[in-house]
Design an enzyme around this catalytic site. Structure first.
Site, short mmCIF file in Angstrom:
data_model
loop_
_atom_site.label_atom_id
_atom_site.label_comp_id
_atom_site.label_asym_id
_atom_site.label_seq_id
_atom_site.Cartn_x
_atom_site.Cartn_y
_atom_site.Cartn_z
N PRO A 1 46.07 38.49 22.06
CG PRO A 1 46.63 37.96 19.90
CD PRO A 1 46.29 39.12 20.76
CD GLU A 2 47.81 39.18 28.12
OE1 GLU A 2 48.31 38.60 29.08
OE2 GLU A 2 47.14 40.23 28.22
#
Length: 284
Positions: free
Chosen positions: A12-13
């Site tokens: 998750p960026e």
DNA sequence: AGCTGGTCCTGATGGC
DNA sequence: TGCCATCAGGACCAGC
């Protein structure tokens, strides 16, 4: 492509967090949180022991994002949710049985929100209203500007890297200049801007800073757009499928030909113990 | 078995 | 010499 989607599913960026927020917001905003189920409080930091009691039967007003944090606003405080490196959130039927790594549930009347995080690098924190604005929380106070803030520009970037000798890739990752660029999008943004990842920050002039700021914004915007088409995956899914099918230009493409220049072969290099991909021929 | 990654923390380094 | 900002490396995990 298939190989890459396997990677992205666990990373998750900012785009993944923003798409998650967009996906879950319609199902939780304005609803009363009936109770929370905290099966495993040992995340990056312990989930506060009184959190479930504090928030039971409280209306959840808004789901915001700051950097890679999701901010769940209640009248008396804010929950800060971070997905770490392996976290995901899904909206599920209330009766859906949890499986291993399903650590936290937010239970509403008709459905629940569930955090799954195999590596437990994520977190759920509490910032009470009386502690002041949530942006002053220690986890948020030191964050850089949002990439889509109109004030983020080449000039902003150049101010941020002034006097800093770390590589531009490390400076992008540090998050104190601009937030949201993780390991994958750092490589992608630098490729887009045609800047070599190991260039010392203070060596970048205004022209390259302008290009990089624009590249960061465009790379993240493309990723959010790509993720937006999979919003339905956040509802009534067991979370077992990857939700990002980003078409990367360099990340994970070691040894493959560069898409932009003739003759360049994508190279992999370890920077600060992190994999970095670039084209040695067109990134200077 | 070894590699992977986001972030905080620690201890080291360098500039003034 | 002392202080501060900066930086590299370690730690945390499970899955493959």
């Amino acid at each position: 492509m298939p190989r890459l989607s396997i990677f992205l599913r666990f990373m998750p960026e900012l785009p993944e967090v923003e798409v998650t927020r967009q996906g879950i917001a319609p199902h939780i905003e304005g609803r009363v949180l009936r109770h929370m189920v905290i099966r495993e409080p040992r995340l990056r930091w312990p989930v506060p022991g009184d959190l479930a009691d504090l928030c039971a039967n409280q209306p959840l007003r808004r789901a915001e994002r700051r950097g890679k944090y999701l901010l769940l606003h209640f009248d008396h405080g804010v929950q800060l949710v971070h997905l770490g490196m392996s976290g995901s959130l899904r909206v599920l039927p209330t009766e859906q049985a949890p499986t291993v790594h399903d650590h936290v549930d937010w239970v509403f009347d008709a459905h629940l929100l569930r955090l799954r995080d195999p590596r437990r690098f994520g977190s759920v924190l509490w910032h009470p209203h009386e502690a002041g604005p949530v942006l002053g929380h220690p986890r948020l106070a030191g964050l850089g500007i949002e990439p889509f803030d109109p004030q983020f520009s080449g000039a902003w970037l150049q101010r941020g890297i002034r006097g800093r000798g770390a590589t531009i890739k490390a400076l992008l990752l540090a998050g104190d200049i601009v937030v949201g660029v993780g390991n994958i999008y750092a490589s992608e943004s630098l490729f887009r801007a045609r800047i070599h990842p190991s260039t010392p920050g203070h060596r970048l002039g205004r022209t390259r800073c302008d290009r990089l700021a624009e590249a960061v914004r465009a790379t993240l915007a493309d990723a959010i757009a790509a993720g937006g088409s999979s919003l339905r995956d956040f509802v009534h899914s067991d979370g077992g499928t990857g939700y990002f099918q980003l078409d990367s230009a360099v990340y994970g493409r070691e040894g493959e030909p560069c898409r932009r220049c003739a003759g360049g072969i994508i190279r992999k290099q370890i920077h600060n113990q992190r994999a970095t991909y670039y084209c040695p021929s067109c990134q200077k």
